[in-house]
Scaffold this active site. Structure first.
Site, PDB file in Angstrom:
ATOM      1  N   TYR A  45      26.362 -16.875  19.272  1.00  0.00           N
ATOM      2  CA  TYR A  45      26.877 -16.418  20.567  1.00  0.00           C
ATOM      3  C   TYR A  45      28.401 -16.535  20.611  1.00  0.00           C
ATOM      4  O   TYR A  45      29.097 -15.640  21.092  1.00  0.00           O
ATOM      5  CB  TYR A  45      26.243 -17.226  21.712  1.00  0.00           C
ATOM      6  CG  TYR A  45      26.843 -16.862  23.043  1.00  0.00           C
ATOM      7  CD1 TYR A  45      26.607 -15.615  23.610  1.00  0.00           C
ATOM      8  CD2 TYR A  45      27.692 -17.740  23.703  1.00  0.00           C
ATOM      9  CE1 TYR A  45      27.202 -15.250  24.808  1.00  0.00           C
ATOM     10  CE2 TYR A  45      28.291 -17.385  24.901  1.00  0.00           C
ATOM     11  CZ  TYR A  45      28.041 -16.144  25.443  1.00  0.00           C
ATOM     12  OH  TYR A  45      28.652 -15.780  26.618  1.00  0.00           O
ATOM     13  N   GLY A 100      32.859 -18.576  28.680  1.00  0.00           N
ATOM     14  CA  GLY A 100      31.723 -18.918  29.532  1.00  0.00           C
ATOM     15  C   GLY A 100      30.695 -19.780  28.806  1.00  0.00           C
ATOM     16  O   GLY A 100      30.686 -19.887  27.574  1.00  0.00           O
ATOM     17  N   SER A 127      36.383 -20.041  33.167  1.00  0.00           N
ATOM     18  CA  SER A 127      35.544 -18.855  33.367  1.00  0.00           C
ATOM     19  C   SER A 127      34.735 -18.956  34.655  1.00  0.00           C
ATOM     20  O   SER A 127      34.315 -20.054  35.045  1.00  0.00           O
ATOM     21  CB  SER A 127      34.582 -18.725  32.187  1.00  0.00           C
ATOM     22  OG  SER A 127      33.603 -17.752  32.450  1.00  0.00           O
ATOM     23  N   THR A 196      38.877 -10.284  35.010  1.00  0.00           N
ATOM     24  CA  THR A 196      38.499  -9.666  33.732  1.00  0.00           C
ATOM     25  C   THR A 196      37.862  -8.306  33.994  1.00  0.00           C
ATOM     26  O   THR A 196      36.891  -8.194  34.752  1.00  0.00           O
ATOM     27  CB  THR A 196      37.539 -10.593  32.958  1.00  0.00           C
ATOM     28  OG1 THR A 196      38.236 -11.818  32.698  1.00  0.00           O
ATOM     29  CG2 THR A 196      37.113  -9.969  31.643  1.00  0.00           C
ATOM     30  N   ARG A 205      25.277  -6.691  21.318  1.00  0.00           N
ATOM     31  CA  ARG A 205      25.687  -7.764  20.394  1.00  0.00           C
ATOM     32  C   ARG A 205      24.510  -8.118  19.483  1.00  0.00           C
ATOM     33  O   ARG A 205      23.627  -8.898  19.855  1.00  0.00           O
ATOM     34  CB  ARG A 205      26.150  -8.997  21.167  1.00  0.00           C
ATOM     35  CG  ARG A 205      27.388  -8.725  22.011  1.00  0.00           C
ATOM     36  CD  ARG A 205      27.871  -9.962  22.753  1.00  0.00           C
ATOM     37  NE  ARG A 205      28.954  -9.619  23.657  1.00  0.00           N
ATOM     38  CZ  ARG A 205      29.393 -10.410  24.637  1.00  0.00           C
ATOM     39  NH1 ARG A 205      28.839 -11.585  24.843  1.00  0.00           N
ATOM     40  NH2 ARG A 205      30.405 -10.015  25.409  1.00  0.00           N
ATOM     41  N   LYS A 278      42.841  -8.873  33.054  1.00  0.00           N
ATOM     42  CA  LYS A 278      42.599  -9.171  31.631  1.00  0.00           C
ATOM     43  C   LYS A 278      41.730  -8.066  31.027  1.00  0.00           C
ATOM     44  O   LYS A 278      40.703  -7.693  31.598  1.00  0.00           O
ATOM     45  CB  LYS A 278      41.884 -10.515  31.522  1.00  0.00           C
ATOM     46  CG  LYS A 278      41.435 -10.912  30.121  1.00  0.00           C
ATOM     47  CD  LYS A 278      40.934 -12.356  30.126  1.00  0.00           C
ATOM     48  CE  LYS A 278      40.453 -12.835  28.763  1.00  0.00           C
ATOM     49  NZ  LYS A 278      39.068 -12.447  28.462  1.00  0.00           N
ATOM     50  N   HIS A 302      38.680  -8.830  24.536  1.00  0.00           N
ATOM     51  CA  HIS A 302      37.615  -9.822  24.673  1.00  0.00           C
ATOM     52  C   HIS A 302      37.215 -10.375  23.297  1.00  0.00           C
ATOM     53  O   HIS A 302      36.049 -10.671  23.039  1.00  0.00           O
ATOM     54  CB  HIS A 302      36.399  -9.187  25.362  1.00  0.00           C
ATOM     55  CG  HIS A 302      35.678 -10.103  26.314  1.00  0.00           C
ATOM     56  ND1 HIS A 302      35.890 -10.104  27.666  1.00  0.00           N
ATOM     57  CD2 HIS A 302      34.719 -11.045  26.106  1.00  0.00           C
ATOM     58  CE1 HIS A 302      35.094 -10.989  28.245  1.00  0.00           C
ATOM     59  NE2 HIS A 302      34.373 -11.576  27.313  1.00  0.00           N
ATOM     60  N   SER A 333      43.043 -12.235  21.651  1.00  0.00           N
ATOM     61  CA  SER A 333      42.114 -11.555  20.729  1.00  0.00           C
ATOM     62  C   SER A 333      42.652 -11.612  19.305  1.00  0.00           C
ATOM     63  O   SER A 333      43.459 -10.772  18.896  1.00  0.00           O
ATOM     64  CB  SER A 333      41.818 -10.114  21.146  1.00  0.00           C
ATOM     65  OG  SER A 333      41.136 -10.100  22.400  1.00  0.00           O
ATOM     66  N   GLY A 334      42.224 -12.625  18.600  1.00  0.00           N
ATOM     67  CA  GLY A 334      42.564 -12.756  17.186  1.00  0.00           C
ATOM     68  C   GLY A 334      43.602 -13.812  16.869  1.00  0.00           C
ATOM     69  O   GLY A 334      43.934 -14.002  15.701  1.00  0.00           O
ATOM     70  N   ILE A 335      44.120 -14.527  17.883  1.00  0.00           N
ATOM     71  CA  ILE A 335      45.118 -15.580  17.599  1.00  0.00           C
ATOM     72  C   ILE A 335      44.442 -16.728  16.838  1.00  0.00           C
ATOM     73  O   ILE A 335      43.466 -17.312  17.323  1.00  0.00           O
ATOM     74  CB  ILE A 335      45.718 -16.123  18.929  1.00  0.00           C
ATOM     75  CG1 ILE A 335      46.543 -15.062  19.650  1.00  0.00           C
ATOM     76  CG2 ILE A 335      46.527 -17.400  18.660  1.00  0.00           C
ATOM     77  CD1 ILE A 335      47.899 -14.792  19.085  1.00  0.00           C
ATOM     78  N   ARG A 356      38.172 -18.462  20.498  1.00  0.00           N
ATOM     79  CA  ARG A 356      37.153 -19.173  19.714  1.00  0.00           C
ATOM     80  C   ARG A 356      37.620 -20.473  19.033  1.00  0.00           C
ATOM     81  O   ARG A 356      36.840 -21.438  18.985  1.00  0.00           O
ATOM     82  CB  ARG A 356      36.559 -18.239  18.669  1.00  0.00           C
ATOM     83  CG  ARG A 356      35.715 -17.107  19.272  1.00  0.00           C
ATOM     84  CD  ARG A 356      35.192 -16.222  18.175  1.00  0.00           C
ATOM     85  NE  ARG A 356      34.454 -15.065  18.616  1.00  0.00           N
ATOM     86  CZ  ARG A 356      35.008 -13.885  18.920  1.00  0.00           C
ATOM     87  NH1 ARG A 356      36.319 -13.734  18.877  1.00  0.00           N
ATOM     88  NH2 ARG A 356      34.253 -12.868  19.279  1.00  0.00           N
TER      89      ARG A 356
HETATM   90  C1  FNR Z   1      34.701 -15.178  25.811  1.00  0.00           C
HETATM   91  N1  FNR Z   1      35.639 -14.487  26.580  1.00  0.00           N
HETATM   92  C2  FNR Z   1      35.535 -14.502  27.946  1.00  0.00           C
HETATM   93  N2  FNR Z   1      36.482 -13.890  28.716  1.00  0.00           N
HETATM   94  C3  FNR Z   1      36.423 -13.923  30.060  1.00  0.00           C
HETATM   95  O1  FNR Z   1      37.284 -13.354  30.715  1.00  0.00           O
HETATM   96  N3  FNR Z   1      35.415 -14.627  30.667  1.00  0.00           N
HETATM   97  C4  FNR Z   1      34.441 -15.260  29.978  1.00  0.00           C
HETATM   98  O2  FNR Z   1      33.555 -15.874  30.544  1.00  0.00           O
HETATM   99  C5  FNR Z   1      34.470 -15.174  28.571  1.00  0.00           C
HETATM  100  N4  FNR Z   1      33.487 -15.745  27.826  1.00  0.00           N
HETATM  101  C6  FNR Z   1      33.597 -15.779  26.442  1.00  0.00           C
HETATM  102  C7  FNR Z   1      32.637 -16.445  25.700  1.00  0.00           C
HETATM  103  C8  FNR Z   1      32.799 -16.581  24.320  1.00  0.00           C
HETATM  104  C9  FNR Z   1      31.789 -17.339  23.530  1.00  0.00           C
HETATM  105  C10 FNR Z   1      33.941 -16.026  23.690  1.00  0.00           C
HETATM  106  C11 FNR Z   1      34.182 -16.195  22.211  1.00  0.00           C
HETATM  107  C12 FNR Z   1      34.869 -15.323  24.434  1.00  0.00           C
HETATM  108  C13 FNR Z   1      36.785 -13.825  25.939  1.00  0.00           C
HETATM  109  C14 FNR Z   1      37.956 -14.772  25.791  1.00  0.00           C
HETATM  110  O3  FNR Z   1      38.517 -15.079  27.032  1.00  0.00           O
HETATM  111  C15 FNR Z   1      39.074 -14.154  24.925  1.00  0.00           C
HETATM  112  O4  FNR Z   1      39.410 -12.883  25.423  1.00  0.00           O
HETATM  113  C16 FNR Z   1      38.675 -14.039  23.462  1.00  0.00           C
HETATM  114  O5  FNR Z   1      37.901 -15.118  23.046  1.00  0.00           O
HETATM  115  C17 FNR Z   1      39.937 -13.951  22.619  1.00  0.00           C
HETATM  116  O6  FNR Z   1      39.630 -13.692  21.306  1.00  0.00           O
HETATM  117  P1  FNR Z   1      39.529 -14.812  20.156  1.00  0.00           P
HETATM  118  O7  FNR Z   1      40.742 -15.718  20.277  1.00  0.00           O
HETATM  119  O8  FNR Z   1      38.245 -15.529  20.373  1.00  0.00           O
HETATM  120  O9  FNR Z   1      39.536 -13.967  18.938  1.00  0.00           O
END
Ligand code: FNR
Length: 412
Positions: A45, A100, A127, A196, A205, A278, A302, A333-335, A356
């Site tokens: 997940y 989340g 979140s 968002t 997914r 976002k 995301h 996203s990707g940092i 992540r």
């Molecule tokens: C997210 N992201 C996310 N974004 C948001 O606005 N609300 C949320 O609840 C969530 N939940 C969520 C769960 C999980 C497991 C992940 C991995 C990501 C997206 C998050 O805020 C962000 O945009 C990305 O994770 C950035 O990318 P990297 O750094 O994971 O590559």
């Protein structure tokens, strides 16, 4: 004064005494180690993305298209990585992205994340889908850290400050619930609202589908809804008595495909908090956001979790910055590394959000793991800024970078 690079010295000094770090140093290392301790479905997940996961790969490849050209002999011993964001000074241009259902990763996860973030002065974006209520997280962020608790790791109470929290909003179809969530966030002390835009429905997914797993279906990540008076007023029996019906209601109201830019005026009237949107990837959406009076933009896809085959987020950044009319533009996203942060800042981001990697840190050691992931990133950022010839982030501009000659060969 940053001092983040001191973490490097701390690690080498411990090495002299025969102690090596018990947590991995790199984001990839954190992910690999977390994969071994997390339940497979929860790991998938967190790690997974949409479809073939090509967007997540494009996010990483986008960084390889740019190369840093360092400058030397510029007196960079005194460094200050702080930035002003919506009227608040933060010690480094890094925030925690909203994630989340963190309760599936670690008990009382958001409180652990809040503790780590607050200890470093790094803002945490909570979140809507948190496993702990926003009021409890705000209370943890607001705790006075001038006296470290015995359980806190070194560095935790470094700044003796209270934490900074932003609240991320998923805008439900029910306006009373939306209004209630927003007003609660403002009352609780969150300092900005992050709306968002890209997740009004969950994407396809394959990992989660193959596992038949979505944390929300067992009520994980729904604390803000189950505690919400407007949400509860829609139920004949409370979520405590009948969680299945409450989850069903949540799934009916969660995503709002009807929203248009003009609806932002209503949201604006609900709160005095600054509003950031976002998920901006297209410059026309940046202009639309500017027109409706938001206070900031977050370029993000995301983490590749919503659309397969989408453009790498960093590739979207320069056009959005050009269309932003001077609004703060944040990026995620990707940092994964300090140099990723430097590249995003040089391309016009005011700050970045980490996703992540901190979640994998959390999975490995709760607050201590999040703190470790952040300290590694901030130390590497501090060193990369300095070794590139800069003493702060304001001077990180486009001329620090060249397009890689091999960029068309970068796999995406
Ligand atoms: C997210 N992201 C996310 N974004 C948001 O606005 N609300 C949320 O609840 C969530 N939940 C969520 C769960 C999980 C497991 C992940 C991995 C990501 C997206 C998050 O805020 C962000 O945009 C990305 O994770 C950035 O990318 P990297 O750094 O994971 O590559």
């Amino acid at each position: 004064m940053a001092g983040f690079a001191d973490f490097e010295t701390e690690i080498y000094l411990a090495g002299l005494a025969g102690r090596t770090p018990d947590l991995p140093i790199t984001a990839d290392g954190l992910q690999r180690a977390a994969a071994k301790v997390m339940s497979p479905a929860v790991y998938d997940y967190v790690a997974g993305s949409a479809g073939t996961e090509s967007t997540a790969r494009a996010n990483r490849a986008a960084f390889q298209k740019w190369e840093i050209v360092p400058r030397h002999l510029r007196g960079v011993s005194e460094r200050d990585l702080s930035v002003d964001l919506l009227g608040t000074t933060i010690p480094a241009p890094v925030l925690l992205a909203p994630v989340g259902a963190l309760g599936a990763v670690w008990p009382q996860a958001e409180l652990e994340v809040a503790r780590a973030a607050a200890g470093l002065g790094v803002p945490m974006t909570l979140s809507t889908l948190s496993s702990t209520t926003m009021e409890d997280v705000a209370a943890e962020l607001g705790r006075d850290r001038s006296t470290p608790r015995r359980s806190e790791a070194p560095g935790d109470a470094a700044r003796g400050a209270r934490g900074i929290g932003w609240f991320q909003l998923y805008w439900p179809t029910d306006r009373d619930i939306t209004q209630s969530l927003v007003q609660r966030a403002e009352r609780a002390g969150f300092q900005a609202l992050v709306l968002t835009l890209d997740t009004w429905a969950l994407s396809w997914r394959p990992r989660d589908l193959a596992n038949g797993y979505l944390p929300f279906h067992t009520g994980e990540g729904l604390a803000n809804y189950f505690s919400d008076p407007a949400f509860r007023s829609r139920l004949a029996t409370s979520p405590e008595e009948d969680p299945a019906t409450a989850v069903q209601l949540w799934s009916q109201i969660f995503g709002n495909p009807l929203l248009r830019w003009s609806d932002l005026a209503w949201l604006r009237d609900q709160t005095r908090l600054p509003i950031l949107v976002k998920g901006i990837c297209h410059p026309d959406d940046a202009r639309a956001a500017l027109d409706v009076g938001v206070d900031g933009l977050i370029v993000s896809n995301h983490g590749g979790r919503q659309i397969d085959g989408a453009r790498g987020a960093l590739d979207c950044l320069p056009d959005v910055v050009a269309a932003s009319g001077g609004l703060p533009v944040l990026f995620d996203s990707g940092i994964r590394t300090g140099s990723d942060v430097v590249k995003a800042l040089a391309l016009g981001a005011g700050a970045v959000l980490l996703g992540r990697p901190y979640v994998f840190g959390l999975a490995l050691g709760g607050s201590r793991g999040v703190l470790h992931a952040l300290r590694c990133l901030l130390a590497e950022l501090d060193l990369t800024v300095a070794l590139s010839g800069h003493a702060g982030v304001a001077s990180l501009t486009r001329d620090l970078l060249v397009r890689s000659r091999n960029w068309d060969q970068c796999a995406s």
